[in-house]
Design a protein around this motif. Structure first.
Motif, mmCIF file in Angstrom:
data_model
loop_
_atom_site.group_PDB
_atom_site.id
_atom_site.type_symbol
_atom_site.label_atom_id
_atom_site.label_comp_id
_atom_site.label_asym_id
_atom_site.label_seq_id
_atom_site.Cartn_x
_atom_site.Cartn_y
_atom_site.Cartn_z
ATOM 1 N N ASP A 190 0.145 -2.041 -5.235
ATOM 2 C CA ASP A 190 -0.610 -0.795 -5.108
ATOM 3 C C ASP A 190 0.392 0.353 -5.004
ATOM 4 O OD1 ASP A 190 -2.157 1.373 -4.496
ATOM 5 O OD2 ASP A 190 -3.124 0.478 -2.735
ATOM 6 N N PRO A 191 0.569 1.132 -6.079
ATOM 7 C CA PRO A 191 1.582 2.192 -6.063
ATOM 8 C C PRO A 191 1.303 3.301 -5.050
ATOM 9 C CG PRO A 191 0.214 2.352 -8.026
ATOM 10 C CD PRO A 191 -0.127 1.050 -7.372
ATOM 11 N N GLU A 192 0.078 3.391 -4.540
ATOM 12 C CA GLU A 192 -0.255 4.426 -3.566
ATOM 13 C C GLU A 192 -0.063 3.967 -2.124
ATOM 14 O OE1 GLU A 192 -0.870 7.518 -4.428
ATOM 15 O OE2 GLU A 192 -0.496 6.794 -6.470
ATOM 16 N N ARG A 193 0.123 2.691 -1.937
ATOM 17 C CA ARG A 193 0.244 2.168 -0.573
ATOM 18 C C ARG A 193 1.665 2.401 -0.040
ATOM 19 N NH1 ARG A 193 -1.397 -3.923 1.550
ATOM 20 N NH2 ARG A 193 -0.439 -3.753 3.624
ATOM 21 N N GLU A 194 1.740 2.920 1.175
ATOM 22 C CA GLU A 194 3.037 3.174 1.795
ATOM 23 C C GLU A 194 3.358 2.046 2.775
ATOM 24 O OE1 GLU A 194 5.125 7.210 3.087
ATOM 25 O OE2 GLU A 194 3.598 6.591 4.539
ATOM 26 N N PHE A 195 4.563 1.535 2.665
ATOM 27 C CA PHE A 195 5.021 0.467 3.541
ATOM 28 C C PHE A 195 6.091 1.006 4.482
ATOM 29 C CE2 PHE A 195 3.432 -1.529 -0.246
ATOM 30 C CZ PHE A 195 2.775 -2.662 0.209
ATOM 31 N N GLY A 196 6.290 0.317 5.596
ATOM 32 C CA GLY A 196 7.321 0.722 6.533
ATOM 33 C C GLY A 196 8.076 -0.474 7.065
ATOM 34 N N MET A 197 9.358 -0.288 7.314
ATOM 35 C CA MET A 197 10.160 -1.336 7.937
ATOM 36 C C MET A 197 11.187 -0.694 8.856
ATOM 37 S SD MET A 197 12.837 -2.629 4.973
ATOM 38 C CE MET A 197 13.963 -3.364 6.176
ATOM 39 N N ALA A 198 11.630 -1.471 9.839
ATOM 40 C CA ALA A 198 12.645 -1.009 10.780
ATOM 41 C C ALA A 198 13.956 -1.711 10.467
ATOM 42 C CB ALA A 198 12.217 -1.312 12.208
ATOM 43 N N TYR A 199 15.026 -0.925 10.453
ATOM 44 C CA TYR A 199 16.342 -1.517 10.215
ATOM 45 C C TYR A 199 17.416 -0.718 10.945
ATOM 46 C CZ TYR A 199 20.513 -3.354 8.025
ATOM 47 O OH TYR A 199 21.748 -3.917 7.827
ATOM 48 N N SER A 200 18.188 -1.404 11.733
ATOM 49 C CA SER A 200 19.383 -0.844 12.378
ATOM 50 C C SER A 200 19.119 0.490 13.086
ATOM 51 C CB SER A 200 20.494 -0.676 11.340
ATOM 52 O OG SER A 200 21.758 -0.592 11.951
ATOM 53 N N GLY A 201 17.981 0.564 13.782
ATOM 54 C CA GLY A 201 17.671 1.754 14.565
ATOM 55 C C GLY A 201 16.925 2.840 13.824
ATOM 56 N N TYR A 202 16.488 2.566 12.590
ATOM 57 C CA TYR A 202 15.772 3.563 11.794
ATOM 58 C C TYR A 202 14.445 2.982 11.302
ATOM 59 C CZ TYR A 202 20.233 5.976 11.743
ATOM 60 O OH TYR A 202 21.400 6.602 12.126
ATOM 61 N N ASN A 203 13.460 3.843 11.171
ATOM 62 C CA ASN A 203 12.198 3.489 10.528
ATOM 63 C C ASN A 203 12.207 4.066 9.115
ATOM 64 O OD1 ASN A 203 10.844 2.105 12.655
ATOM 65 N ND2 ASN A 203 10.516 4.070 13.671
ATOM 66 N N LYS A 205 10.053 4.414 5.409
ATOM 67 C CA LYS A 205 8.793 4.278 4.694
ATOM 68 C C LYS A 205 9.052 4.384 3.193
ATOM 69 C CE LYS A 205 5.962 6.136 8.451
ATOM 70 N NZ LYS A 205 4.977 7.173 8.858
ATOM 71 N N PHE A 206 8.268 3.630 2.417
ATOM 72 C CA PHE A 206 8.506 3.619 0.979
ATOM 73 C C PHE A 206 7.250 3.234 0.215
ATOM 74 C CE2 PHE A 206 9.459 -0.625 2.550
ATOM 75 C CZ PHE A 206 8.862 -1.463 1.631
ATOM 76 N N LYS A 207 7.252 3.570 -1.080
ATOM 77 C CA LYS A 207 6.218 3.160 -2.019
ATOM 78 C C LYS A 207 6.885 2.500 -3.221
ATOM 79 C CE LYS A 207 2.823 6.789 -0.901
ATOM 80 N NZ LYS A 207 1.997 7.889 -1.472
ATOM 81 N N VAL A 208 6.124 1.657 -3.917
ATOM 82 C CA VAL A 208 6.655 0.977 -5.098
ATOM 83 C C VAL A 208 5.706 1.177 -6.262
ATOM 84 C CG1 VAL A 208 7.396 -1.208 -6.114
ATOM 85 C CG2 VAL A 208 7.819 -0.760 -3.687
ATOM 86 N N SER A 209 6.262 1.638 -7.369
ATOM 87 C CA SER A 209 5.492 1.777 -8.598
ATOM 88 C C SER A 209 6.289 1.117 -9.718
ATOM 89 C CB SER A 209 5.251 3.251 -8.930
ATOM 90 O OG SER A 209 4.540 3.383 -10.147
ATOM 91 N N GLY A 210 5.733 0.055 -10.266
ATOM 92 C CA GLY A 210 6.455 -0.683 -11.302
ATOM 93 C C GLY A 210 7.726 -1.275 -10.742
ATOM 94 N N SER A 211 8.843 -0.924 -11.326
ATOM 95 C CA SER A 211 10.133 -1.460 -10.883
ATOM 96 C C SER A 211 10.928 -0.459 -10.066
ATOM 97 C CB SER A 211 10.961 -1.898 -12.098
ATOM 98 O OG SER A 211 11.231 -0.788 -12.933
ATOM 99 N N VAL A 212 10.261 0.599 -9.588
ATOM 100 C CA VAL A 212 10.953 1.652 -8.835
ATOM 101 C C VAL A 212 10.398 1.732 -7.412
ATOM 102 C CG1 VAL A 212 11.491 4.106 -8.684
ATOM 103 C CG2 VAL A 212 11.411 2.979 -10.921
ATOM 104 N N LEU A 213 11.285 1.653 -6.439
ATOM 105 C CA LEU A 213 10.924 1.830 -5.039
ATOM 106 C C LEU A 213 11.417 3.204 -4.596
ATOM 107 C CD1 LEU A 213 11.278 -0.654 -2.101
ATOM 108 C CD2 LEU A 213 12.228 1.646 -1.898
ATOM 109 N N THR A 214 10.500 4.021 -4.087
ATOM 110 C CA THR A 214 10.850 5.368 -3.645
ATOM 111 C C THR A 214 10.750 5.460 -2.129
ATOM 112 O OG1 THR A 214 10.020 6.328 -5.709
ATOM 113 C CG2 THR A 214 10.327 7.819 -3.835
ATOM 114 N N VAL A 215 11.859 5.810 -1.495
ATOM 115 C CA VAL A 215 11.870 6.005 -0.045
ATOM 116 C C VAL A 215 11.245 7.367 0.243
ATOM 117 C CG1 VAL A 215 13.303 6.213 2.013
ATOM 118 C CG2 VAL A 215 13.936 4.585 0.214
ATOM 119 N N THR A 216 10.197 7.369 1.059
ATOM 120 C CA THR A 216 9.458 8.603 1.324
ATOM 121 C C THR A 216 9.815 9.235 2.664
ATOM 122 O OG1 THR A 216 7.630 7.292 2.237
ATOM 123 C CG2 THR A 216 7.509 7.901 -0.108
ATOM 124 N N ASP A 217 10.344 8.436 3.589
ATOM 125 C CA ASP A 217 10.685 9.004 4.897
ATOM 126 C C ASP A 217 11.665 8.094 5.620
ATOM 127 O OD1 ASP A 217 10.101 11.073 7.018
ATOM 128 O OD2 ASP A 217 9.588 9.247 8.126
#
Length: 222
Positions: A190-203, A205-217
């Protein structure tokens, strides 16, 4: 079975952890439990480039089933649990081959093994460590069943308009490697769905459309 150590890694939660070791060169360190903080136990290990780590899927519940849905098959096809590396196993044990980056001495916790390529959540219990031995552990002619049918595809990571909090540049490259592996459940497209993950002290957020992942925050955790 006795816990001998635990991992310290940037993975605060299961979501986002690579599905196999060495897919992303994220750093970590192995810290021993008090009764195993003895440098003699590591004598000779400095000559090895890789180690096997036997650990516990401590984030899982006790449930297991004879068949599972491997994420790389899109979550739609079932395979026998012993034909997969699923986390939901009768004895919930993981096996990872990681690179040894060095052996250090911490003034508080004694000997530590610096590693890269670990696929373990921060704090994961470790039960054994064994050196990787090339003549016995490497099989170039190995056949890998259904895994051989799959393509090793990576996403292009675009940072978009995401801000860069102070200190984030230090982990940006390794996080980009992790995101390129596509942390999403494979059945979600779902290219409109925003996902979130925590890594090394940071949160993150990103979206994926096709073969491109865009970090949104990107923001500091906590």
């Amino acid at each position: 079975m006795i816990q001998i150590a635990h991992i310290e890694s940037g993975y605060a939660e299961k979501f986002g952890v690579p599905r196999q070791s060495n897919l992303a060169p994220a750093p970590g360190r192995i810290v021993f439990e008090p009764e195993f903080r003895n440098f003699d136990a590591l004598r000779g290990l400095e000559g090895f480039s890789h180690i096997w780590v036997i650990w516990e899927f401590s984030e899982n519940g006790p449930k297991w089933e004879p068949t599972v849905r491997p994420p790389r098959l899109g979550g739609n096809r079932r395979m026998g649990v012993f034909a997969t590396r699923s986390t939901f196993r009768p004895n919930a044990l993981g096996l990872s081959c990681v690179r040894v980056e060095g052996i250090g001495k911490d003034p508080q916790v004694g000997p530590v093994i610096l590693v890269s390529g670990a696929d373990m959540v921060d704090g994961t219990p470790i039960y054994d460590i064994k050196p990787y031995v090339r003549y016995a552990d490497c099989h170039p002619d190995a056949v890998c069943g259904w895994v051989d049918e799959l393509e090793d595809k990576r996403l292009e990571v675009v940072w978009g308009q995401a801000s860069s909090p102070r200190g984030f540049e230090a982990v940006r490259k390794e996080l980009g490697e992790i995101l390129s592996l596509d942390p999403r459940p494979q059945y979600v497209d779902d290219p409109e769905r925003e996902f979130g993950m925590a890594y090394s002290g940071y949160n993150v957020k990103f979206k994926v459309s096709g073969s491109v992942l865009t970090v949104t925050d990107v923001s500091r955790k906590g």
